[in-house]
Motif scaffolding. Structure first.
Motif, short mmCIF file in Angstrom:
data_model
loop_
_atom_site.label_atom_id
_atom_site.label_comp_id
_atom_site.label_asym_id
_atom_site.label_seq_id
_atom_site.Cartn_x
_atom_site.Cartn_y
_atom_site.Cartn_z
N GLY A 127 -7.37 11.24 -2.98
CA GLY A 127 -6.50 12.40 -3.20
C GLY A 127 -5.02 12.13 -3.21
O GLY A 127 -4.26 12.82 -3.87
N SER A 128 -4.55 11.12 -2.49
CA SER A 128 -3.11 10.87 -2.44
C SER A 128 -2.66 9.80 -3.43
O SER A 128 -1.50 9.43 -3.45
N THR A 173 2.90 2.88 -0.58
CA THR A 173 3.19 1.74 -1.45
C THR A 173 3.05 2.15 -2.90
O THR A 173 2.45 3.18 -3.22
N VAL A 174 3.60 1.33 -3.78
CA VAL A 174 3.51 1.59 -5.21
C VAL A 174 2.85 0.42 -5.91
O VAL A 174 2.84 -0.71 -5.41
N GLY A 175 2.29 0.71 -7.08
CA GLY A 175 1.82 -0.30 -8.01
C GLY A 175 2.58 -0.09 -9.31
O GLY A 175 2.66 1.04 -9.80
N TRP A 189 1.41 5.66 -6.93
CA TRP A 189 1.83 5.86 -5.53
C TRP A 189 0.62 6.16 -4.68
O TRP A 189 -0.22 6.98 -5.04
N ASN A 190 0.53 5.51 -3.53
CA ASN A 190 -0.50 5.79 -2.55
C ASN A 190 0.17 6.49 -1.39
O ASN A 190 0.90 5.86 -0.63
N THR A 244 7.51 -0.98 -0.74
CA THR A 244 8.53 0.05 -0.60
C THR A 244 8.90 0.62 -1.95
O THR A 244 9.06 -0.10 -2.92
N ALA A 245 9.04 1.92 -1.98
CA ALA A 245 9.44 2.58 -3.22
C ALA A 245 10.89 2.29 -3.56
O ALA A 245 11.31 2.46 -4.70
#
Length: 175
Positions: free
Chosen positions: A39-40, A12-14, A77-78, A165-166
């Motif tokens: 880390g991601s 997912t994104v913020g 981004w996660n 969703t990106a």
């Protein structure tokens, strides 16, 4: 500086976009994600934009050569590492409100390169000003760990959102 909680779920994104106050100029900006121990979790985009419909109120980057953007967007981004306290920050560096910006033009210049091609390699992209653009006064900077700086003294308005969703982050041709 604006921030948004997230992204907290895998893949997912913020997205967060601060906008400079009226009668000021956007001079630059940046992005950061916290905490540093996930880390991601990382910023995957940081760009000048406009708070207008043509740029989907910060979701689309200003094009090469566009002038006087008023906002800066950061996208976190996660990649799957979790983290319920994740935050994405966007920083808009704006001129002071007591400065006459009527004759000041800010021109967007960017470059794009492919890669890197592996998780252990890097890639460098360099953009610069052309002869008619004037002087370079700001550029995006890499994220850093540590405490967030104090909030700005003049109000910055903007938007913040998370999405699952990106694909909602649209890239325009040539960007």
């Amino acid at each position: 500086m604006n921030k948004v909680a997230g992204p907290t779920s895998p893949s997912t994104v913020g997205l967060v976009t601060p906008t400079c106050p009226a009668n000021t100029r956007l001079l630059g900006g940046g992005a950061r994600t916290t905490p540093a121990d996930v880390g991601s979790l990382k910023p995957i985009a940081s760009f000048p934009t406009f708070d207008d419909a043509a740029h989907d109120h910060g979701r689309k980057a200003a094009a090469n050569g566009e002038t006087t953007p008023d906002s800066w967007t950061a996208v976190g981004w996660n990649g799957g590492g979790g983290g319920t306290n994740n935050e994405t920050y966007a920083y808009a560096v704006c001129s002071g409100s007591g400065i006459n910006v009527g004759g000041a033009t800010v021109t967007v210049q960017y470059t794009e390169v492919s890669g890197p091609t592996s998780a252990t390699s890097g890639q460098t992209a360099t953009a610069g000003c052309s002869g008619n653009d004037g002087k370079l006064i700001s550029a995006a900077a890499p994220p850093s760990a540590g405490a967030a700086p104090p909030p700005p003294t003049s109000p910055i308005r903007g938007r913040a959102e998370t999405t699952s969703t990106a694909q909602r982050l649209q890239r325009q041709p040539g960007r």
